[in-house]
Design a protein around this motif. Structure first.
Motif, PDB file in Angstrom:
ATOM      1  N   THR A  31       0.814  -1.217   0.000  1.00  0.00           N
ATOM      2  CA  THR A  31       0.000   0.000   0.000  1.00  0.00           C
ATOM      3  C   THR A  31       0.847   1.267   0.000  1.00  0.00           C
ATOM      4  OG1 THR A  31      -0.156  -0.065   2.428  1.00  0.00           O
ATOM      5  CG2 THR A  31      -1.923  -1.138   1.173  1.00  0.00           C
ATOM      6  N   SER A  32       2.143   1.105  -0.048  1.00  0.00           N
ATOM      7  CA  SER A  32       3.046   2.256  -0.052  1.00  0.00           C
ATOM      8  C   SER A  32       2.904   3.068  -1.341  1.00  0.00           C
ATOM      9  CB  SER A  32       4.493   1.787   0.109  1.00  0.00           C
ATOM     10  OG  SER A  32       5.388   2.855  -0.093  1.00  0.00           O
ATOM     11  N   ASP A  33       3.142   4.366  -1.242  1.00  0.00           N
ATOM     12  CA  ASP A  33       3.121   5.236  -2.427  1.00  0.00           C
ATOM     13  C   ASP A  33       4.393   5.086  -3.254  1.00  0.00           C
ATOM     14  OD1 ASP A  33       0.616   6.281  -1.810  1.00  0.00           O
ATOM     15  OD2 ASP A  33       1.468   7.891  -0.577  1.00  0.00           O
ATOM     16  N   ASN A  34       5.406   4.448  -2.680  1.00  0.00           N
ATOM     17  CA  ASN A  34       6.679   4.304  -3.390  1.00  0.00           C
ATOM     18  C   ASN A  34       7.228   2.880  -3.266  1.00  0.00           C
ATOM     19  OD1 ASN A  34       7.142   4.610  -0.672  1.00  0.00           O
ATOM     20  ND2 ASN A  34       9.001   5.824  -0.908  1.00  0.00           N
ATOM     21  N   THR A  35       6.400   1.929  -3.641  1.00  0.00           N
ATOM     22  CA  THR A  35       6.773   0.518  -3.544  1.00  0.00           C
ATOM     23  C   THR A  35       8.060   0.216  -4.310  1.00  0.00           C
ATOM     24  OG1 THR A  35       4.457  -0.141  -3.289  1.00  0.00           O
ATOM     25  CG2 THR A  35       5.996  -1.847  -3.996  1.00  0.00           C
ATOM     26  N   ILE A  36       8.139   0.674  -5.537  1.00  0.00           N
ATOM     27  CA  ILE A  36       9.326   0.436  -6.359  1.00  0.00           C
ATOM     28  C   ILE A  36      10.564   1.020  -5.705  1.00  0.00           C
ATOM     29  CG2 ILE A  36      10.479   1.006  -8.532  1.00  0.00           C
ATOM     30  CD1 ILE A  36       8.516  -1.089  -9.034  1.00  0.00           C
ATOM     31  N   GLU A  37      10.430   2.208  -5.163  1.00  0.00           N
ATOM     32  CA  GLU A  37      11.572   2.876  -4.537  1.00  0.00           C
ATOM     33  C   GLU A  37      12.044   2.113  -3.302  1.00  0.00           C
ATOM     34  OE1 GLU A  37      14.652   5.417  -3.772  1.00  0.00           O
ATOM     35  OE2 GLU A  37      13.427   5.168  -5.568  1.00  0.00           O
ATOM     36  N   LYS A  38      11.112   1.595  -2.519  1.00  0.00           N
ATOM     37  CA  LYS A  38      11.489   0.814  -1.334  1.00  0.00           C
ATOM     38  C   LYS A  38      12.259  -0.442  -1.742  1.00  0.00           C
ATOM     39  CE  LYS A  38       7.718   2.259   1.756  1.00  0.00           C
ATOM     40  NZ  LYS A  38       8.587   2.865   2.780  1.00  0.00           N
ATOM     41  N   ALA A  39      11.781  -1.114  -2.780  1.00  0.00           N
ATOM     42  CA  ALA A  39      12.464  -2.314  -3.261  1.00  0.00           C
ATOM     43  C   ALA A  39      13.830  -1.954  -3.831  1.00  0.00           C
ATOM     44  CB  ALA A  39      11.614  -3.004  -4.323  1.00  0.00           C
ATOM     45  N   ARG A  40      13.885  -0.886  -4.603  1.00  0.00           N
ATOM     46  CA  ARG A  40      15.145  -0.446  -5.198  1.00  0.00           C
ATOM     47  C   ARG A  40      16.180  -0.129  -4.127  1.00  0.00           C
ATOM     48  NH1 ARG A  40      18.197   3.660  -6.095  1.00  0.00           N
ATOM     49  NH2 ARG A  40      16.873   5.018  -4.844  1.00  0.00           N
ATOM     50  N   HIS A  41      15.736   0.548  -3.084  1.00  0.00           N
ATOM     51  CA  HIS A  41      16.641   0.924  -1.992  1.00  0.00           C
ATOM     52  C   HIS A  41      17.196  -0.320  -1.303  1.00  0.00           C
ATOM     53  CE1 HIS A  41      18.308   3.315   1.269  1.00  0.00           C
ATOM     54  NE2 HIS A  41      17.723   2.495   2.126  1.00  0.00           N
ATOM     55  N   TYR A  42      16.342  -1.302  -1.076  1.00  0.00           N
ATOM     56  CA  TYR A  42      16.779  -2.533  -0.420  1.00  0.00           C
ATOM     57  C   TYR A  42      17.840  -3.243  -1.257  1.00  0.00           C
ATOM     58  CZ  TYR A  42      16.792  -7.502   0.689  1.00  0.00           C
ATOM     59  OH  TYR A  42      17.188  -8.787   0.956  1.00  0.00           O
ATOM     60  N   TYR A  43      17.579  -3.406  -2.541  1.00  0.00           N
ATOM     61  CA  TYR A  43      18.517  -4.149  -3.387  1.00  0.00           C
ATOM     62  C   TYR A  43      19.806  -3.366  -3.651  1.00  0.00           C
ATOM     63  CZ  TYR A  43      15.242  -7.924  -4.106  1.00  0.00           C
ATOM     64  OH  TYR A  43      14.427  -9.002  -3.895  1.00  0.00           O
ATOM     65  N   LYS A  44      19.696  -2.058  -3.655  1.00  0.00           N
ATOM     66  CA  LYS A  44      20.905  -1.247  -3.828  1.00  0.00           C
ATOM     67  C   LYS A  44      21.819  -1.409  -2.613  1.00  0.00           C
ATOM     68  CE  LYS A  44      22.492   3.429  -4.875  1.00  0.00           C
ATOM     69  NZ  LYS A  44      22.095   4.838  -5.086  1.00  0.00           N
ATOM     70  N   GLU A  45      21.240  -1.342  -1.415  1.00  0.00           N
ATOM     71  CA  GLU A  45      22.029  -1.532  -0.189  1.00  0.00           C
ATOM     72  C   GLU A  45      22.602  -2.942  -0.124  1.00  0.00           C
ATOM     73  OE1 GLU A  45      19.856  -0.570   3.336  1.00  0.00           O
ATOM     74  OE2 GLU A  45      20.558   1.506   3.296  1.00  0.00           O
ATOM     75  N   LYS A  46      21.813  -3.927  -0.528  1.00  0.00           N
ATOM     76  CA  LYS A  46      22.255  -5.319  -0.518  1.00  0.00           C
ATOM     77  C   LYS A  46      23.440  -5.514  -1.466  1.00  0.00           C
ATOM     78  CE  LYS A  46      20.339 -10.003  -1.081  1.00  0.00           C
ATOM     79  NZ  LYS A  46      21.147 -10.521  -2.201  1.00  0.00           N
ATOM     80  N   ALA A  47      23.355  -4.909  -2.644  1.00  0.00           N
ATOM     81  CA  ALA A  47      24.438  -5.024  -3.624  1.00  0.00           C
ATOM     82  C   ALA A  47      25.716  -4.355  -3.120  1.00  0.00           C
ATOM     83  CB  ALA A  47      24.010  -4.414  -4.958  1.00  0.00           C
ATOM     84  N   GLU A  48      25.552  -3.217  -2.455  1.00  0.00           N
ATOM     85  CA  GLU A  48      26.711  -2.500  -1.923  1.00  0.00           C
ATOM     86  C   GLU A  48      27.386  -3.299  -0.813  1.00  0.00           C
ATOM     87  OE1 GLU A  48      24.982   1.218  -0.855  1.00  0.00           O
ATOM     88  OE2 GLU A  48      25.100   2.059  -2.885  1.00  0.00           O
ATOM     89  N   LYS A  49      26.581  -3.944   0.041  1.00  0.00           N
ATOM     90  CA  LYS A  49      27.138  -4.760   1.119  1.00  0.00           C
ATOM     91  C   LYS A  49      27.897  -5.960   0.567  1.00  0.00           C
ATOM     92  CE  LYS A  49      23.665  -3.588   4.624  1.00  0.00           C
ATOM     93  NZ  LYS A  49      22.520  -4.098   5.431  1.00  0.00           N
ATOM     94  N   GLU A  50      27.414  -6.484  -0.557  1.00  0.00           N
ATOM     95  CA  GLU A  50      28.049  -7.651  -1.169  1.00  0.00           C
ATOM     96  C   GLU A  50      29.130  -7.250  -2.173  1.00  0.00           C
ATOM     97  OE1 GLU A  50      24.737  -9.717  -2.824  1.00  0.00           O
ATOM     98  OE2 GLU A  50      23.972 -10.396  -0.875  1.00  0.00           O
ATOM     99  N   ASN A  51      29.395  -5.929  -2.236  1.00  0.00           N
ATOM    100  CA  ASN A  51      30.430  -5.389  -3.133  1.00  0.00           C
ATOM    101  C   ASN A  51      30.205  -5.764  -4.600  1.00  0.00           C
ATOM    102  OD1 ASN A  51      32.031  -4.121  -1.085  1.00  0.00           O
ATOM    103  ND2 ASN A  51      32.770  -6.157  -0.493  1.00  0.00           N
ATOM    104  N   LYS A  52      28.949  -5.757  -5.001  1.00  0.00           N
ATOM    105  CA  LYS A  52      28.647  -6.024  -6.402  1.00  0.00           C
ATOM    106  C   LYS A  52      28.879  -4.765  -7.224  1.00  0.00           C
ATOM    107  CE  LYS A  52      25.289  -9.755  -5.736  1.00  0.00           C
ATOM    108  NZ  LYS A  52      23.904 -10.209  -5.967  1.00  0.00           N
ATOM    109  N   GLN A  53      29.598  -4.902  -8.309  1.00  0.00           N
ATOM    110  CA  GLN A  53      29.943  -3.756  -9.134  1.00  0.00           C
ATOM    111  C   GLN A  53      28.840  -3.400 -10.133  1.00  0.00           C
ATOM    112  OE1 GLN A  53      32.792  -2.008  -8.464  1.00  0.00           O
ATOM    113  NE2 GLN A  53      32.912  -3.476  -6.767  1.00  0.00           N
TER     114      GLN A  53
END
Length: 214
Positions: free
Chosen positions: A182-204
Motif C-alpha cells: 500500500t506504499s506510495d513508493n513501492t518500487i523505490e522501497k524495493a530499489r533501496h533494499y537491493y541497492k544496499e544489498k548489492a553495496e554490502k556484497e560489493n557487487k559492481q
C-alpha cells in the motif's frame, strides 16, 4: 449437508480472526480435494494449461464450501488482468499459479498489485506442481511464499511454496507485506533494499531498475 448458519461476512464483522481462520480451513479443504483428485487422475492435471487450472480450481473451491460459512455462488473467477484470480465472498482472494516442472518455485505477480480487486484483504496462493509422477497442490497465505523480486518487464515476486518462516522478501526488507503493497513508493522501497544489498556484497553491477542518479 448445508453450510454453517452464519455467513463469513457476518462472522467477519464480529470477529476478523475467526473469519480468517475459516478462510484457512476452506483453503486446506481445497488443497486436500485437489491432491486426492490428482492421485486418482494424474494425467488429467498434468496436461492442464494455466487458464484451465484457474477454472478447475474455482469449481474445487466451490465444492470445498460445504460445511463452511462460504457460499459456492460467491466464489468467482475474475482472472484476466485482475489480481487475484479468484474472489471469495468479496474480501478473500486466491491467486492460482502452476509449473509443469517438479518443483515448488515460480515467478509470481507484479509487486505493484495495480490490478488488485477492491476490498480484497486476504489472499492465498493456490499452487499446482504439475511435474513429477503425480501432480501436487499446496495452498498457503500469499505473503508467506514470496522470497525475492525479479525483473522481466516489471518487478515481480518470486514464489517458493516451501519457504520457511522468516525467509520472505518482507522479512528481508524488514517491512510488513500490507505496508509494502500500500506504499506510495513501492518500487523505490524495493530499489533501496537491493541497492544496499548489492553495496554490502560489493557487487559492481546492479540491474537497471535498481540504479539511480542519487
Amino acid at each position: 449437508m448445508e453450510n454453517n448458519t452464519k455467513s463469513i461476512i457476518t462472522i467477519r464483522k464480529n470477529n476478523y480472526s475467526r473469519a480468517y481462520s475459516e478462510f484457512e480451513k476452506l483453503m486446506s479443504k481445497t488443497q486436500n480435494i485437489l491432491n486426492t483428485d490428482a492421485k486418482r487422475n494424474p494425467s488429467f492435471y498434468k496436461k492442464m494449461k494455466a487458464d484451465e487450472l484457474e477454472y478447475h480450481s474455482t469449481d474445487i473451491i466451490k465444492r470445498a464450501c460445504v460445511d463452511t460459512p462460504f457460499r459456492p455462488n460467491e466464489i468467482v473467477l475474475v482472472s484476466g488482468h485482475n489480481f487475484p484470480d479468484i474472489i471469495a465472498e468479496k474480501y478473500y482472494g486466491i491467486e492460482v499459479k502452476s509449473t509443469k516442472s517438479n518443483h515448488w518455485t515460480s515467478t509470481g505477480s507484479s509487486i505493484l498489485e495495480s490490478t488488485r480487486v477492491e476490498n480484497v484483504d486476504d489472499i492465498f496462493m493456490l499452487f499446482g506442481k504439475l511435474g513429477g509422477k503425480v501432480p501436487e497442490f499446496m495452498c498457503r497465505p500469499y505473503q508467506d511464499v514470496l522470497y525475492d523480486i525479479a525483473v522481466t518487464h516489471s518487478p515481480r515476486y518470486l514464489i517458493n511454496m516451501t519457504l520457511e518462516e522468516g525467509e520472505t522478501i518482507f522479512d528481508k526488507m524488514d517491512i510488513d507485506y500490507d505496508d509494502f503493497r500500500t506504499s506510495d513508493n513501492t518500487i523505490e522501497k524495493a530499489r533501496h533494499y537491493y541497492k544496499e544489498k548489492a553495496e554490502k556484497e560489493n557487487k559492481q553491477v546492479m540491474p537497471w531498475w535498481i540504479t539511480s542518479d542519487d
